[in-house]
Structure formats: structure tokens, C-alpha cells
Motif scaffolding. Structure first.
Motif, PDB file in Angstrom:
ATOM      1  N   GLY A 205      80.774  38.486  33.965  1.00 51.71           N
ATOM      2  CA  GLY A 205      80.809  37.827  35.497  1.00 51.71           C
ATOM      3  C   GLY A 205      80.281  39.119  36.089  1.00 51.71           C
ATOM      4  O   GLY A 205      80.651  40.387  36.421  1.00 51.71           O
ATOM      5  N   VAL A 206      79.186  38.659  37.069  1.00 53.66           N
ATOM      6  CA  VAL A 206      78.493  39.357  37.904  1.00 53.66           C
ATOM      7  C   VAL A 206      78.420  38.677  39.301  1.00 53.66           C
ATOM      8  O   VAL A 206      77.879  37.524  39.329  1.00 53.66           O
ATOM      9  N   SER A 207      78.332  39.476  40.501  1.00 60.40           N
ATOM     10  CA  SER A 207      78.065  38.843  41.709  1.00 60.40           C
ATOM     11  C   SER A 207      77.346  39.891  42.573  1.00 60.40           C
ATOM     12  O   SER A 207      77.722  40.783  42.785  1.00 60.40           O
ATOM     13  N   TYR A 208      76.103  39.559  43.103  1.00 60.23           N
ATOM     14  CA  TYR A 208      75.165  40.155  43.878  1.00 60.23           C
ATOM     15  C   TYR A 208      75.092  39.784  45.242  1.00 60.23           C
ATOM     16  O   TYR A 208      75.292  38.464  45.506  1.00 60.23           O
ATOM     17  N   VAL A 209      74.956  40.466  46.116  1.00 57.69           N
ATOM     18  CA  VAL A 209      74.955  40.122  47.570  1.00 57.69           C
ATOM     19  C   VAL A 209      73.430  39.765  47.596  1.00 57.69           C
ATOM     20  O   VAL A 209      72.423  39.797  46.814  1.00 57.69           O
ATOM     21  N   ASP A 210      73.143  38.537  48.272  1.00 55.39           N
ATOM     22  CA  ASP A 210      71.789  37.817  48.486  1.00 55.39           C
ATOM     23  C   ASP A 210      70.747  38.802  48.558  1.00 55.39           C
ATOM     24  O   ASP A 210      69.526  38.811  48.043  1.00 55.39           O
ATOM     25  N   SER A 211      70.857  39.889  49.424  1.00 56.71           N
ATOM     26  CA  SER A 211      69.875  40.681  50.005  1.00 56.71           C
ATOM     27  C   SER A 211      69.293  41.552  48.584  1.00 56.71           C
ATOM     28  O   SER A 211      68.008  42.110  48.729  1.00 56.71           O
TER      29      SER A 211
ATOM     30  N   GLY B 189      75.855  54.059  60.981  1.00 57.00           N
ATOM     31  CA  GLY B 189      76.398  53.073  62.020  1.00 57.00           C
ATOM     32  C   GLY B 189      76.724  51.616  61.521  1.00 57.00           C
ATOM     33  O   GLY B 189      76.993  50.883  62.407  1.00 57.00           O
ATOM     34  N   LYS B 190      76.859  51.402  60.252  1.00 55.96           N
ATOM     35  CA  LYS B 190      77.140  50.112  59.854  1.00 55.96           C
ATOM     36  C   LYS B 190      78.469  50.163  58.908  1.00 55.96           C
ATOM     37  O   LYS B 190      78.854  51.282  58.350  1.00 55.96           O
ATOM     38  N   GLN B 191      78.916  49.118  58.429  1.00 59.50           N
ATOM     39  CA  GLN B 191      79.973  48.954  57.785  1.00 59.50           C
ATOM     40  C   GLN B 191      79.708  49.024  56.461  1.00 59.50           C
ATOM     41  O   GLN B 191      78.634  48.704  56.084  1.00 59.50           O
ATOM     42  N   ARG B 192      80.677  49.408  55.533  1.00 60.65           N
ATOM     43  CA  ARG B 192      80.443  49.365  54.098  1.00 60.65           C
ATOM     44  C   ARG B 192      80.274  47.983  53.542  1.00 60.65           C
ATOM     45  O   ARG B 192      81.044  47.182  53.982  1.00 60.65           O
ATOM     46  N   GLU B 193      79.298  47.791  52.826  1.00 55.29           N
ATOM     47  CA  GLU B 193      79.084  46.400  52.372  1.00 55.29           C
ATOM     48  C   GLU B 193      78.863  46.202  50.639  1.00 55.29           C
ATOM     49  O   GLU B 193      78.677  47.290  50.060  1.00 55.29           O
ATOM     50  N   ARG B 194      79.389  45.072  50.215  1.00 55.01           N
ATOM     51  CA  ARG B 194      79.402  44.876  48.804  1.00 55.01           C
ATOM     52  C   ARG B 194      77.844  44.892  48.350  1.00 55.01           C
ATOM     53  O   ARG B 194      77.100  44.122  48.953  1.00 55.01           O
ATOM     54  N   VAL B 195      77.608  45.456  47.333  1.00 59.82           N
ATOM     55  CA  VAL B 195      76.079  45.102  46.663  1.00 59.82           C
ATOM     56  C   VAL B 195      76.249  44.141  45.500  1.00 59.82           C
ATOM     57  O   VAL B 195      75.524  43.287  45.546  1.00 59.82           O
ATOM     58  N   VAL B 196      77.209  44.769  44.713  1.00 56.32           N
ATOM     59  CA  VAL B 196      77.391  44.016  43.479  1.00 56.32           C
ATOM     60  C   VAL B 196      78.817  44.234  42.822  1.00 56.32           C
ATOM     61  O   VAL B 196      79.119  45.491  42.965  1.00 56.32           O
ATOM     62  N   THR B 197      79.141  43.266  42.117  1.00 57.32           N
ATOM     63  CA  THR B 197      80.586  43.481  41.325  1.00 57.32           C
ATOM     64  C   THR B 197      80.266  42.969  39.977  1.00 57.32           C
ATOM     65  O   THR B 197      79.590  42.258  39.654  1.00 57.32           O
ATOM     66  N   ILE B 198      81.155  43.431  39.155  1.00 53.72           N
ATOM     67  CA  ILE B 198      81.264  43.220  37.643  1.00 53.72           C
ATOM     68  C   ILE B 198      82.819  43.184  37.184  1.00 53.72           C
ATOM     69  O   ILE B 198      83.329  44.143  37.408  1.00 53.72           O
ATOM     70  N   SER B 199      82.736  42.225  36.398  1.00 49.08           N
ATOM     71  CA  SER B 199      84.109  42.019  35.770  1.00 49.08           C
ATOM     72  C   SER B 199      84.241  43.082  34.581  1.00 49.08           C
ATOM     73  O   SER B 199      83.325  43.762  34.109  1.00 49.08           O
TER      74      SER B 199
END
Length: 127
Positions: free
Chosen positions: A57-63, A42-52
Motif C-alpha cells: 500500500g502506497v499513497s503519494y500526494v498528487d504533486s 513558512g509552510k505547514q508540514r505536508e505528507r509526501v508519501v506513505t507506505i504500509s
């Protein structure tokens, strides 16, 4: 064409850990920026983490910051997602995604920037 296969999902209790793996075939993973996304019912797909491409380079969702860790082993054509202290709200289908990148450092944050996807692996967290 690169194909991605995720594994490692399962049913765990809150506070437990899981490690997801994403294995690439048909190409060299080092040419790709990668990401983990998730979608709960029932929810949209969301980013968890990305990596270069380089992994620097790494970026996490705050949660998930301080609980999840992404890593990549280009020699094994594999990206991992170590998930610790799992919460019921982490339950979802987790998808691995890839996109080719010229830059070793660039991060891509939205699902629309990725054109290669795995089939997903289910993570269920009981309270």
C-alpha cells in the motif's frame, strides 16, 4: 524505542534526482507503517508519501506522483525516497515518520498519526 535517521538530502538543480534514506534503529522496521513528510519555510508540514508495513500500500500526494518513488527494505531497516525530476517547489526539510501498525496493509495519511520522527534532511532545488 525506535529512532529514525534520514540522509541523502542536498543541493541540486531543477531536473536532477536525489535518493533519501531513513534508517531505523532500536526496533524492527517491518512492524511500522512509514511516511515521508516535508516542510518548506513558512509552510505547514505536508505528507509526501506513505507506505504500509507490507509495502503493497502506497499513497503519494498528487504533486509528486510519477516523479517520486518510495520503497522499503525491511531486512535493512531502511525506507527510501527516490526523487526524480526535482522542482524548486520540492525544496523543503524532508522527514521520515513511523508508527506501529497491526495491519500489514493500512496506510496512515496525516502527520498526527505518526509518533516517531527523524530529525529531517534538507533538500534544496535551484532553478
Amino acid at each position: 524505542q525506535v529512532q529514525l535517521v534520514e540522509s541523502g538530502g542536498g543541493l541540486v538543480q531543477a531536473g536532477d534526482s536525489l535518493r533519501l534514506s531513513c534508517v531505523a534503529s532500536g526496533g524492527t522496521l517491518s512492524r511500522f507503517a512509514m511516511g515521508w513528510f516535508r516542510q518548506a519555510p513558512g509552510k505547514q508540514r505536508e505528507r509526501v508519501v506513505t507506505i504500509s508495513r507490507s509495502g503493497t500500500g502506497v499513497s503519494y500526494v498528487d504533486s509528486v506522483k510519477d516523479r517520486f518513488t518510495i520503497s522499503r527494505d525491511n531486512a535493512k531497516n531502511t525506507v527510501y525516497l527516490q526523487m526524480n525530476s526535482l522542482k524548486p517547489e520540492d525544496a523543503a526539510v524532508y522527514f521520515c515518520a513511523a508508527r506501529s501498525a497491526l495491519s500489514m496493509k493500512s496506510l496512515y495519511q496525516t502527520e498526527f498519526e505518526y509518533n516517531i520522527w527523524g530529525q529531517g534532511t534538507q533538500v534544496t532545488v535551484s532553478s
